[in-house]
Design an enzyme around this catalytic site. Structure first.
Site, mmCIF file in Angstrom:
data_model
loop_
_atom_site.group_PDB
_atom_site.id
_atom_site.type_symbol
_atom_site.label_atom_id
_atom_site.label_comp_id
_atom_site.label_asym_id
_atom_site.label_seq_id
_atom_site.Cartn_x
_atom_site.Cartn_y
_atom_site.Cartn_z
ATOM 1 N N PRO A 2 42.564 51.883 92.936
ATOM 2 C CA PRO A 2 42.153 53.256 93.278
ATOM 3 C C PRO A 2 43.366 54.185 93.356
ATOM 4 O O PRO A 2 44.403 53.818 93.891
ATOM 5 C CB PRO A 2 41.499 53.104 94.646
ATOM 6 C CG PRO A 2 41.180 51.665 94.782
ATOM 7 C CD PRO A 2 42.194 50.926 93.962
ATOM 8 N N GLU A 3 43.225 55.383 92.787
ATOM 9 C CA GLU A 3 44.292 56.384 92.826
ATOM 10 C C GLU A 3 43.784 57.595 93.615
ATOM 11 O O GLU A 3 42.720 57.539 94.221
ATOM 12 C CB GLU A 3 44.700 56.762 91.392
ATOM 13 C CG GLU A 3 45.194 55.548 90.586
ATOM 14 C CD GLU A 3 45.556 55.879 89.147
ATOM 15 O OE1 GLU A 3 45.964 57.012 88.862
ATOM 16 O OE2 GLU A 3 45.415 54.987 88.295
#
Ligand SMILES: [Zn+2]
Length: 277
Positions: A2-3
């Site tokens: 996840p960013e």
């Protein structure tokens, strides 16, 4: 992994859904997810406190408490935060369960166990969580001017992908969004940051802000081989708008050349060999 857009989606939903809830019980299983300090300390600092909101710094989620401390969550490769009724069966790889006084649970699920939860006092970040004090600017929450951004590019003399994914320069960007941003800007991953014209700097800056905000609107990217889902277990939709990431062999939407995949500094990198210069 996840960013920024995925973590921001989770932050937004948590802020709306768990603010005001009181923590009744904290259960920790395994030894990996809570590894700073003891499990006992972690549990004691949380039980009985009330959640006041959810913030974000780069890829770190900060759940704020009425004790003035923060519950910090870093999802890393495969961490998920899921809200569920207590009676619902727990998914495999559930390592932390927080039960609320008002009912319902927040669960931390993490098959690869690189993710982490810890409690810190914002006054002692330098000793307890130095990585939070070393983050660069946040391109969504706290965007700097493009001129300032240009000065950073000139000062760093790094390859563009390395520059965008260095958390101490820009916080929150990883492998997926750096490739998408560079395609949107028409720049190659291995261009040197101090080789950009003022126009290219401006285009890179604008692409960075636009791609991240569009991805937040689409509630992030979920890929076949990765694990991102929101707090209700739903996938994001931004992968449908990806222009290069995981699209090797397909035509570039801008110039019709074939998208290529290369291994660069140990990571898969996707780009158009024709319109990214
Ligand atoms: Zn192209």
């Amino acid at each position: 992994m996840p960013e920024l857009p995925e973590v921001e989606t989770i932050r937004h939903d948590l802020d709306r859904e768990i603010s005001g809830r009181k923590i009744k019980l904290v259960e920790v299983t395994g030894t990996r997810s809570v590894r700073r300090g003891t499990k006992k300390q972690f549990i004691e600092r949380l039980q009985g406190t009330k959640i006041t909101g959810a913030k974000r710094r780069g890829k770190f989620l900060l759940i704020t408490l009425d004790s003035k401390e923060w519950l910090v969550v870093h999802l890393r490769m495969s961490g998920q935060l899921l809200l569920a009724p207590a009676k619902e069966a727990k998914p495999k790889h559930t390592h932390v369960v927080i039960t609320f006084q008002q009912g319902g649970q927040m669960r931390f699920v993490d098959p690869r166990t690189f993710g982490e939860l810890f409690v810190v006092s914002p006054d002692s970040l330098a000793t307890e969580a130095p990585e939070l004090t070393e983050l660069g600017f946040d391109p969504v929450d706290d965007p700097i001017s493009w001129i300032k951004f240009g000065h950073l590019l000139l000062a760093k003399r790094m390859r563009l992908k390395e520059f965008l994914t260095d958390q101490s320069i820009v916080a929150g960007i990883g492998n997926i969004y750096s490739d998408e941003i560079l395609h949107a800007a028409g720049l190659r991953y291995d261009r040197t940051s101090d080789s950009l014209s003022p126009q290219e700097m401006r285009r890179l800056y604008r692409s960075m802000v636009e791609v991240l905000n569009e991805a937040i609107k689409a509630r992030g990217s979920s890929l076949a081989d990765e694990q991102y889902v929101d707090v209700h277990g739903k996938v994001g939709a931004f992968q449908e708008q990806h222009q290069v990431y995981a699209r090797e062999g397909l035509p570039c939407a801008r110039c019709r050349a074939t998208i290529e995949r290369t291994k660069w500094q140990g990571r898969s990198t996707f780009y158009c060999p024709q319109c990214q210069v």
